[in-house]
Design a protein around this motif. Structure first.
Motif, PDB file in Angstrom:
ATOM      1  N   HIS A 125      47.433  47.240  55.270  1.00 40.02           N
ATOM      2  CA  HIS A 125      46.860  46.506  54.129  1.00 40.02           C
ATOM      3  C   HIS A 125      46.725  47.398  52.901  1.00 40.02           C
ATOM      4  CE1 HIS A 125      42.671  48.202  53.783  1.00 40.02           C
ATOM      5  NE2 HIS A 125      43.004  48.672  54.978  1.00 40.02           N
ATOM      6  N   ARG A 126      46.425  46.745  51.807  1.00 39.48           N
ATOM      7  CA  ARG A 126      45.970  47.417  50.581  1.00 39.48           C
ATOM      8  C   ARG A 126      44.716  46.684  50.118  1.00 39.48           C
ATOM      9  NH1 ARG A 126      49.954  50.719  48.133  1.00 39.48           N
ATOM     10  NH2 ARG A 126      52.091  50.282  48.825  1.00 39.48           N
ATOM     11  N   ASP A 127      43.627  47.406  50.053  1.00 41.64           N
ATOM     12  CA  ASP A 127      42.355  46.866  49.509  1.00 41.64           C
ATOM     13  C   ASP A 127      41.841  45.615  50.211  1.00 41.64           C
ATOM     14  OD1 ASP A 127      42.137  48.876  47.638  1.00 41.64           O
ATOM     15  OD2 ASP A 127      43.071  47.737  46.023  1.00 41.64           O
ATOM     16  N   PHE A 128      42.183  45.450  51.477  1.00 42.68           N
ATOM     17  CA  PHE A 128      41.649  44.300  52.209  1.00 42.68           C
ATOM     18  C   PHE A 128      40.141  44.444  52.392  1.00 42.68           C
ATOM     19  CE2 PHE A 128      41.206  41.918  56.408  1.00 42.68           C
ATOM     20  CZ  PHE A 128      41.246  40.668  55.821  1.00 42.68           C
ATOM     21  N   ASP A 129      39.662  45.695  52.506  1.00 41.86           N
ATOM     22  CA  ASP A 129      38.210  45.933  52.591  1.00 41.86           C
ATOM     23  C   ASP A 129      37.500  45.399  51.343  1.00 41.86           C
ATOM     24  OD1 ASP A 129      39.758  47.860  51.331  1.00 41.86           O
ATOM     25  OD2 ASP A 129      38.437  49.541  51.846  1.00 41.86           O
ATOM     26  N   TRP A 130      38.129  45.596  50.192  1.00 43.55           N
ATOM     27  CA  TRP A 130      37.549  45.105  48.938  1.00 43.55           C
ATOM     28  C   TRP A 130      37.440  43.578  48.941  1.00 43.55           C
ATOM     29  CZ3 TRP A 130      40.101  42.115  45.141  1.00 43.55           C
ATOM     30  CH2 TRP A 130      39.361  41.896  43.981  1.00 43.55           C
ATOM     31  N   ILE A 131      38.499  42.920  49.421  1.00 46.07           N
ATOM     32  CA  ILE A 131      38.483  41.445  49.516  1.00 46.07           C
ATOM     33  C   ILE A 131      37.302  40.985  50.378  1.00 46.07           C
ATOM     34  CG2 ILE A 131      39.673  39.549  50.768  1.00 46.07           C
ATOM     35  CD1 ILE A 131      40.897  39.749  48.104  1.00 46.07           C
ATOM     36  N   LEU A 132      37.089  41.675  51.495  1.00 43.88           N
ATOM     37  CA  LEU A 132      35.989  41.302  52.395  1.00 43.88           C
ATOM     38  C   LEU A 132      34.636  41.572  51.747  1.00 43.88           C
ATOM     39  CD1 LEU A 132      37.484  42.576  55.783  1.00 43.88           C
ATOM     40  CD2 LEU A 132      37.323  40.191  54.997  1.00 43.88           C
ATOM     41  N   ASN A 133      34.549  42.688  51.024  1.00 44.12           N
ATOM     42  CA  ASN A 133      33.301  42.977  50.296  1.00 44.12           C
ATOM     43  C   ASN A 133      32.981  41.860  49.308  1.00 44.12           C
ATOM     44  OD1 ASN A 133      33.266  45.420  51.591  1.00 44.12           O
ATOM     45  ND2 ASN A 133      33.979  46.609  49.815  1.00 44.12           N
ATOM     46  N   GLU A 134      33.992  41.474  48.552  1.00 47.14           N
ATOM     47  CA  GLU A 134      33.793  40.424  47.552  1.00 47.14           C
ATOM     48  C   GLU A 134      33.405  39.110  48.229  1.00 47.14           C
ATOM     49  OE1 GLU A 134      33.893  40.636  44.057  1.00 47.14           O
ATOM     50  OE2 GLU A 134      33.854  42.774  44.612  1.00 47.14           O
ATOM     51  N   PHE A 140      54.679  44.498  45.001  1.00 49.51           N
ATOM     52  CA  PHE A 140      53.256  44.482  44.661  1.00 49.51           C
ATOM     53  C   PHE A 140      52.723  45.866  44.323  1.00 49.51           C
ATOM     54  CE2 PHE A 140      54.205  40.522  46.758  1.00 49.51           C
ATOM     55  CZ  PHE A 140      53.725  39.648  45.789  1.00 49.51           C
ATOM     56  N   ARG A 141      53.523  46.886  44.604  1.00 52.89           N
ATOM     57  CA  ARG A 141      53.165  48.187  44.051  1.00 52.89           C
ATOM     58  C   ARG A 141      53.227  48.098  42.536  1.00 52.89           C
ATOM     59  NH1 ARG A 141      57.098  51.885  47.088  1.00 52.89           N
ATOM     60  NH2 ARG A 141      57.110  50.216  48.645  1.00 52.89           N
ATOM     61  N   ILE A 142      54.277  47.450  42.037  1.00 54.44           N
ATOM     62  CA  ILE A 142      54.415  47.236  40.591  1.00 54.44           C
ATOM     63  C   ILE A 142      53.327  46.286  40.096  1.00 54.44           C
ATOM     64  CG2 ILE A 142      55.877  46.066  38.882  1.00 54.44           C
ATOM     65  CD1 ILE A 142      58.295  47.346  40.247  1.00 54.44           C
ATOM     66  N   ALA A 143      53.183  45.171  40.784  1.00 55.16           N
ATOM     67  CA  ALA A 143      52.208  44.161  40.352  1.00 55.16           C
ATOM     68  C   ALA A 143      50.795  44.746  40.312  1.00 55.16           C
ATOM     69  CB  ALA A 143      52.252  42.958  41.289  1.00 55.16           C
ATOM     70  N   ARG A 144      50.452  45.550  41.325  1.00 51.45           N
ATOM     71  CA  ARG A 144      49.100  46.122  41.385  1.00 51.45           C
ATOM     72  C   ARG A 144      48.865  47.133  40.265  1.00 51.45           C
ATOM     73  NH1 ARG A 144      45.871  46.528  45.844  1.00 51.45           N
ATOM     74  NH2 ARG A 144      45.980  48.809  45.782  1.00 51.45           N
ATOM     75  N   ASP A 145      49.930  47.722  39.778  1.00 49.52           N
ATOM     76  CA  ASP A 145      49.801  48.639  38.657  1.00 49.52           C
ATOM     77  C   ASP A 145      49.594  47.876  37.342  1.00 49.52           C
ATOM     78  OD1 ASP A 145      49.974  51.113  37.241  1.00 49.52           O
ATOM     79  OD2 ASP A 145      52.021  50.560  36.666  1.00 49.52           O
ATOM     80  N   PRO A 183      46.075  44.653  36.578  1.00 52.60           N
ATOM     81  CA  PRO A 183      44.779  45.038  35.981  1.00 52.60           C
ATOM     82  C   PRO A 183      44.876  45.279  34.469  1.00 52.60           C
ATOM     83  CG  PRO A 183      45.164  46.248  38.016  1.00 52.60           C
ATOM     84  CD  PRO A 183      46.454  45.560  37.679  1.00 52.60           C
ATOM     85  N   LYS A 184      46.049  45.734  34.011  1.00 50.68           N
ATOM     86  CA  LYS A 184      46.226  45.945  32.563  1.00 50.68           C
ATOM     87  C   LYS A 184      46.236  44.620  31.809  1.00 50.68           C
ATOM     88  CE  LYS A 184      48.994  50.106  33.361  1.00 50.68           C
ATOM     89  NZ  LYS A 184      50.380  50.535  33.581  1.00 50.68           N
ATOM     90  N   LEU A 185      46.501  43.527  32.521  1.00 45.12           N
ATOM     91  CA  LEU A 185      46.465  42.197  31.893  1.00 45.12           C
ATOM     92  C   LEU A 185      45.072  41.584  32.005  1.00 45.12           C
ATOM     93  CD1 LEU A 185      49.861  40.745  33.244  1.00 45.12           C
ATOM     94  CD2 LEU A 185      49.446  41.867  31.043  1.00 45.12           C
ATOM     95  N   GLY A 186      44.176  42.302  32.674  1.00 46.90           N
ATOM     96  CA  GLY A 186      42.782  41.847  32.729  1.00 46.90           C
ATOM     97  C   GLY A 186      42.393  41.123  34.008  1.00 46.90           C
ATOM     98  N   TYR A 187      43.241  41.187  35.034  1.00 45.72           N
ATOM     99  CA  TYR A 187      42.940  40.486  36.284  1.00 45.72           C
ATOM    100  C   TYR A 187      42.778  41.490  37.428  1.00 45.72           C
ATOM    101  CZ  TYR A 187      44.880  36.933  33.256  1.00 45.72           C
ATOM    102  OH  TYR A 187      45.126  36.137  32.167  1.00 45.72           O
ATOM    103  N   TYR A 188      42.150  40.993  38.513  1.00 42.24           N
ATOM    104  CA  TYR A 188      41.969  41.837  39.694  1.00 42.24           C
ATOM    105  C   TYR A 188      43.313  42.288  40.253  1.00 42.24           C
ATOM    106  CZ  TYR A 188      37.105  40.095  40.258  1.00 42.24           C
ATOM    107  OH  TYR A 188      35.792  39.784  40.098  1.00 42.24           O
ATOM    108  N   LYS A 189      43.328  43.500  40.738  1.00 43.12           N
ATOM    109  CA  LYS A 189      44.467  44.032  41.484  1.00 43.12           C
ATOM    110  C   LYS A 189      44.582  43.248  42.787  1.00 43.12           C
ATOM    111  CE  LYS A 189      44.937  48.623  41.151  1.00 43.12           C
ATOM    112  NZ  LYS A 189      45.065  50.081  41.426  1.00 43.12           N
ATOM    113  N   PRO A 190      45.722  42.638  43.074  1.00 40.38           N
ATOM    114  CA  PRO A 190      45.781  41.845  44.315  1.00 40.38           C
ATOM    115  C   PRO A 190      45.720  42.722  45.558  1.00 40.38           C
ATOM    116  CG  PRO A 190      47.939  41.945  43.272  1.00 40.38           C
ATOM    117  CD  PRO A 190      46.973  42.569  42.303  1.00 40.38           C
ATOM    118  N   SER A 191      45.147  42.145  46.604  1.00 41.90           N
ATOM    119  CA  SER A 191      45.040  42.823  47.889  1.00 41.90           C
ATOM    120  C   SER A 191      46.145  42.301  48.811  1.00 41.90           C
ATOM    121  CB  SER A 191      43.654  42.503  48.457  1.00 41.90           C
ATOM    122  OG  SER A 191      43.604  42.788  49.825  1.00 41.90           O
ATOM    123  N   ILE A 192      46.621  43.169  49.705  1.00 40.37           N
ATOM    124  CA  ILE A 192      47.783  42.811  50.525  1.00 40.37           C
ATOM    125  C   ILE A 192      47.488  42.998  52.008  1.00 40.37           C
ATOM    126  CG2 ILE A 192      50.288  43.094  50.700  1.00 40.37           C
ATOM    127  CD1 ILE A 192      49.753  43.115  47.815  1.00 40.37           C
TER     128      ILE A 192
END
Lengths: 374, 374
Positions: free
Chosen positions: A58-67, A228-233, A236-245
């Motif tokens: 995963h990437r940032d799945f812990d963050w998704i669960l926290n949220e 999504f390596r590109i998308a995750r970079d 956030p610069k467009l003002g949205y959450y970095k997606p989790s994978i």
């Protein structure tokens, strides 16, 4: 000797070393403690694809669960690039996506990227991929997604909203970066470069549609991770959450565990539209066996479930852990022959496909209701 | 000494040697015999921009006339990339486009490429270019285009039809070719590469909309030609006619004939929204003069119309050949001083802009009727 393998969004070859791949891609293992947290929210037991670590990274799945714990719900995003009939391997990320939708009451945005394979396959026209899009959508609906909470985004059909947002991603992505991430070169066409921008959009489009920033969780096969390596970079610069994978492993090709199934090589895959006769024939004829050369040897030394495709496929489709364990032991001990193992798989898939094909027929009537309003 | 100059869709600098440019670009001169053929079809005299060879070059314009003679009518396509207010230089291709519409009874597809400058200018957002699109459209409508025969295509707004067709172009265009044609590099963003595909679409979209192959004639300033070198290569592969092009020279910048006007450098241009006071001030203060250092010298040696921006501008805006000839002779002989010449230009532009601004106000009411139905 180290096995050579290659995993890109357009090519998977060799026997994949998933631990090594996680290190190369820089993803995190899906640990037992994370899965325990998922289980806490789930209505019943964890899904077997989680229990068996077929979803493994995963990437940032812990963050998704926290949220989620804080009451900040996520939406789901996954997709399909139509290039042929749906095969069983395609279903894996969708099966877990449905489970997540059911257990987390999540909206799902499902991208049908009818432009992708058009760009990458010389012989495919957009009319071909448009036709295949509809075919493929039936398979998705057939899995039982909630009509009220599931929204297909078809890249060319929804281009009015998609292109504008993809343009914002494209502006922040250099050719140089796309080359580095995807291994593209100057000989590739411009669509092949631009495509990744379209793939990134559904990860933030719902935040635009709903007028508030919403976390995004993307279940996918790990070959799609580079997008999504590109998308995750950029997102956030467009003002949205970095997606989790959430990443899953590949269902091995019927012909052997050293390649991914291919919708274009018939003998490597079972399609959702295959008849029981075809399934039986394919498995009997092509399913790579971990058995011994003779019955005598097999009885004496036992089979090798680790390389036996029929057994491997059962780990993807047989929900019952106990049953699977028994099969494993019987095959490994030599008590079960390859033919018997294949028969179990044939029965399992035939039953699965019978229901799937019935649902697929029903899906034709409701297909349009699943398409995002544009 | 050979002058250095540079002409790309994004940069024009130096004193342009148009003969050399035609050779470099591989275009054909717009000969007197071709113009005679145009005159045959025209309702009255040739337009002064033709008579003066401000439109000076073409690709396959003879073919367009052959087809027209055979009864195979063409449609017109030109465009605007909103990045700021409209300046007088922008109007030149549009003025001839209107004349062609009137005299050849031609449909016009007018592209507002609100994505282009967004990709190329770091500071511009899509919201900026969307706002500027509407502003710029007023200036186009104000020129008097036929509402029934004029259709704006706004790239992001019409992306549903545009993206699908642009994708077909993108598939046939390698990064390598785009680099060679535009001088782009790996450091450029992917939108900058993709954009040219969007620009090519209106050259064949009407053939799709009307369900038959229709010849396309594109009047434009010659800096836009590289886009159509690509388009002319790819469009026939998609089954449509190779578009034909008419090229015009650049209205020189107010500050001197060695650069193109820039919408971002106020002192180089007169905007369509400038007040009479601003026009007067800009021309008096900035218009580069071909006059001598002192009145005495000027009376004795005469001015140089070839480098005098006020005179050059009159060649773009004064319709009356005799009047223009008189101004030329009087200025060259020294009879007319720079101040007097500037005054003539100020009067001419003030009158032109007064009417333009009145029409521009009226255009607000009908703007939506000019937009292609999507």
């Amino acid at each position: 000797m180290a096995q050579e393998f290659k995993v890109t969004p357009w090519e998977v070859s060799g026997i994949v070393d998933y631990d090594k791949l996680m290190k190369e891609f820089g993803t995190q293992p899906l640990t037992d403690s994370l899965l325990e947290r998922v289980k806490k929210f789930a209505k019943g037991d964890l899904h077997y694809l989680f229990r068996r670590k077929i979803f493994f990274s995963h990437r940032d799945f812990d963050w998704i669960l926290n949220e989620y714990e804080k009451g900040n719900k996520f939406f789901l995003y996954t997709g399909r690039a139509p290039s042929g009939h749906t095969h069983l391997g395609h279903l894996i990320p969708w099966i877990i996506t449905k489970w997540l939708q059911d257990n987390f009451n999540a909206e799902l945005y499902f991208q049908m990227s009818d432009d992708e394979k058009f760009y990458f396959k010389e012989e495919l026209t957009l009319d071909d991929t448009t036709r295949l899009t509809k075919e493929n959508m039936l398979d998705i609906i057939a899995l039982g997604f909630d009509q009220k909470k599931t929204h297909f985004i078809i890249n060319t059909q929804h281009a009015k909203i998609m292109y504008r947002e993809a343009a914002k991603v494209a502006k922040k992505l250099t050719v140089s970066t796309a080359k580095a991430v995807f291994g593209l070169s100057d000989r590739n066409n411009i669509g092949e470069f631009f495509y990744t921008c379209m793939q990134s959009v559904p990860a933030f489009l719902p935040s635009i549609l709903k007028g508030k920033n919403i976390p995004c969780l993307i279940p996918l096969a790990i070959d799609q991770d580079p997008h999504f390596r590109i998308a995750r970079d950029i997102i956030p610069k467009l003002g949205y959450y970095k997606p989790s994978i959430l990443h899953c492993k590949f269902l091995p090709a019927l012909t052997g565990p050293d390649s991914k199934m291919s919708a274009s090589e018939e003998q490597t895959a079972v399609y959702t539209t295959d008849t029981p006769e075809t399934v039986e024939k394919k498995i009997k004829k092509y399913a790579f066996s971990g058995g011994r050369d003779t019955v005598e040897e097999h009885r004496k030394l036992g089979g090798n479930p680790a390389i036996d495709v029929s057994y491997q496929w059962l780990t993807f489709f047989e929900e019952d852990d106990k049953k699977l364990k028994r099969i494993y032991e019987d095959y490994k001990s030599g008590k079960m022959l390859t033919g018997e193992l294949k028969e179990i798989l044939i029965q399992k898939l035939t039953k699965f496909l019978k229901e799937h094909q019935r649902n697929r027929e029903k899906a034709k009537k409701v297909l349009n209701k699943f398409i995002l309003k544009d």
